[in-house]
Design an enzyme around this catalytic site. Sequence first.
Site, mmCIF file in Angstrom:
data_model
loop_
_atom_site.group_PDB
_atom_site.id
_atom_site.type_symbol
_atom_site.label_atom_id
_atom_site.label_comp_id
_atom_site.label_asym_id
_atom_site.label_seq_id
_atom_site.Cartn_x
_atom_site.Cartn_y
_atom_site.Cartn_z
ATOM 1 N N SER A 248 37.560 43.733 24.523
ATOM 2 C CA SER A 248 37.590 45.010 25.241
ATOM 3 C C SER A 248 37.215 44.826 26.702
ATOM 4 O O SER A 248 37.840 45.401 27.600
ATOM 5 C CB SER A 248 36.625 46.004 24.577
ATOM 6 O OG SER A 248 36.530 47.193 25.335
ATOM 7 N N TRP A 251 40.051 43.143 28.454
ATOM 8 C CA TRP A 251 41.171 44.084 28.632
ATOM 9 C C TRP A 251 41.027 44.866 29.934
ATOM 10 O O TRP A 251 42.021 45.170 30.592
ATOM 11 C CB TRP A 251 41.213 45.046 27.446
ATOM 12 C CG TRP A 251 42.284 46.089 27.544
ATOM 13 C CD1 TRP A 251 43.589 45.976 27.146
ATOM 14 C CD2 TRP A 251 42.150 47.421 28.058
ATOM 15 N NE1 TRP A 251 44.269 47.139 27.389
ATOM 16 C CE2 TRP A 251 43.405 48.041 27.949
ATOM 17 C CE3 TRP A 251 41.088 48.134 28.608
ATOM 18 C CZ2 TRP A 251 43.626 49.354 28.357
ATOM 19 C CZ3 TRP A 251 41.308 49.437 29.026
ATOM 20 C CH2 TRP A 251 42.555 50.042 28.900
ATOM 21 N N HIS A 252 39.792 45.150 30.342
ATOM 22 C CA HIS A 252 39.584 45.960 31.539
ATOM 23 C C HIS A 252 39.924 45.227 32.829
ATOM 24 O O HIS A 252 40.204 45.860 33.845
ATOM 25 C CB HIS A 252 38.127 46.449 31.603
ATOM 26 C CG HIS A 252 37.836 47.573 30.651
ATOM 27 N ND1 HIS A 252 37.475 47.359 29.345
ATOM 28 C CD2 HIS A 252 37.862 48.910 30.821
ATOM 29 C CE1 HIS A 252 37.291 48.531 28.752
ATOM 30 N NE2 HIS A 252 37.520 49.482 29.620
ATOM 31 N N GLY A 253 39.877 43.917 32.813
ATOM 32 C CA GLY A 253 40.206 43.187 34.035
ATOM 33 C C GLY A 253 39.933 41.708 33.902
ATOM 34 O O GLY A 253 39.186 41.259 33.022
#
Length: 404
Positions: A248, A251-253
Site C-alpha cells: 500500500s 502504491w502511493h509513490g
Amino acid sequence: MKKWWFWLSVCVNLGFLGVFKYFNFFAASFSDALLLLGFKANPAVLNIVLPVGISFYTFHGLSYVVDIYKDRIKPERNFVDYSVFVSFFPLLVAGPIERATHLLPQIRQQREFNYPKMVDGLRQILWGLFKKVVIADNCAYYANMIFNHSSDYSGSTLALGALFFTFQIYGDFSGYSDIALGTARLFGMELLRNFAFPYFSRDIAEFWRRWHISLSTWFRDYLYIPLGGSKGGMWKKVRNTFIIFIVSGFWHGANWTFIVWGALNALFILPLIIFNKNRNNLEIVAKGKQLPTLKEFLSILLTFSLTTLAWIVFRSENMGHAYNYISGIFSRSLFTIPEILPIKTIVLVCLFIVIEWLGREHQYAIENIDVKVPKFGRWAFYYAIVACIVYYAGAEQQFIYFQF
C-alpha cells in the site's frame, strides 16, 4: 488456457504501472546498492511523463480481470461500457477504486433524472470543494513552509507543521472523493464510499477501515485474502499484514518514505492483531451522543497522534529528512509558542473538525443538514461555504502529495 490469459493480463497491467511509475526508483535503488558494495553504476532512467491516474485505472482493470477469473462477473462485451468503467472521469484522478461488480451494472442500466439525488450530489460536491480549497490549500501553504525549512524552526512549529499536513492530506483526498461521488450522483450513479471520518478512529485498525476505504478493501480482497488472510496461524497473519501495508505504501509513490510509512502502520496495528482486538471498534464513535467518553477521547487522541507521526514520514523528501524532522520536534523547544501561528487557518480547521464531528454518523458531514437546520440557517450556511470557497479560490493549489 484461462489461467494463461489471466496471468498475461495481470502482468501487462502491472508491467505498465511498473515501467511508468517504478522503473526509475528501482534503477536508482540498484545503483545505490552497488555503490555501497564499492561499484559505481550509471543506470538508464526513463524521462517520461507519468500518465494521470495510472494507479487507479490499473487497479480498476485488475479487479475486472480477477472478478472474471473467479467467475464473479461475466466478461463485458460492450467496449464502450467497459471503457466507461475503466476511465469514468469523476474517479479517474484520485478514486475511489471501483469494482466491476458494483459499477458496470450501473453503467449498463438506463438512468433517469432524479432531483433529490442531484441536490444531494451538489451538496457533497460543495463540501468536497470546501475541504479542498479552504482547508487543504490553506494547510498546504504552512505545511510546505515548515517542511521545506524544517531545520529553521522549533519543535512546536514542526509539530504544528505536521498537524497542518495531516489536515491537508485529508482535506485534499477526502475532498476530491466527495467531489467524485457527488459528480457521479448527478449522472445517477453511486460510487463506493472512500472516507468515513477516519480522524475520529479509536485505534489504527478502525482508522484503516475508514481511510481510503476503496483501496483498503481492494488490498484485502485481491491480495490479503489470496495470500491466506488470517488463516494459517499468527505468523502468516502478521506476514500478510506487513505485505499489504508495505505494498500500500509503495502504491502511493516510488520513494522509500512511502514504504516506511506503510511499515509503520503495520507496526502500529500489530498489537491489535496479536491480541485479536482489531475489530473492537466497528461502529462510529459516540453514536447517538454529542460527546465521546474520556476513554474514547484519549483513544482518538492516541490514534490521531500515531497517524500524524506516520504522515511526517509520508510527507518528507527522504528518510533523512523524516528522521531530522521527528527528532527536531522532541529536541527543539516543543513547549513554546510556534514561530508560525496562523490564527485564521487554525480557527478554520477547528470549525471544520466541529462540523465533521456533528455529521460523523452520515455519509458526509453536511448530508443531513436539510433535516436538522431550519431553511434560513441552512441557506446561510451554504452561502458561508460558497463565500469561503470563492475567497480562498485564488490561493496556490496543491494536490495530494503522492504520485498517482
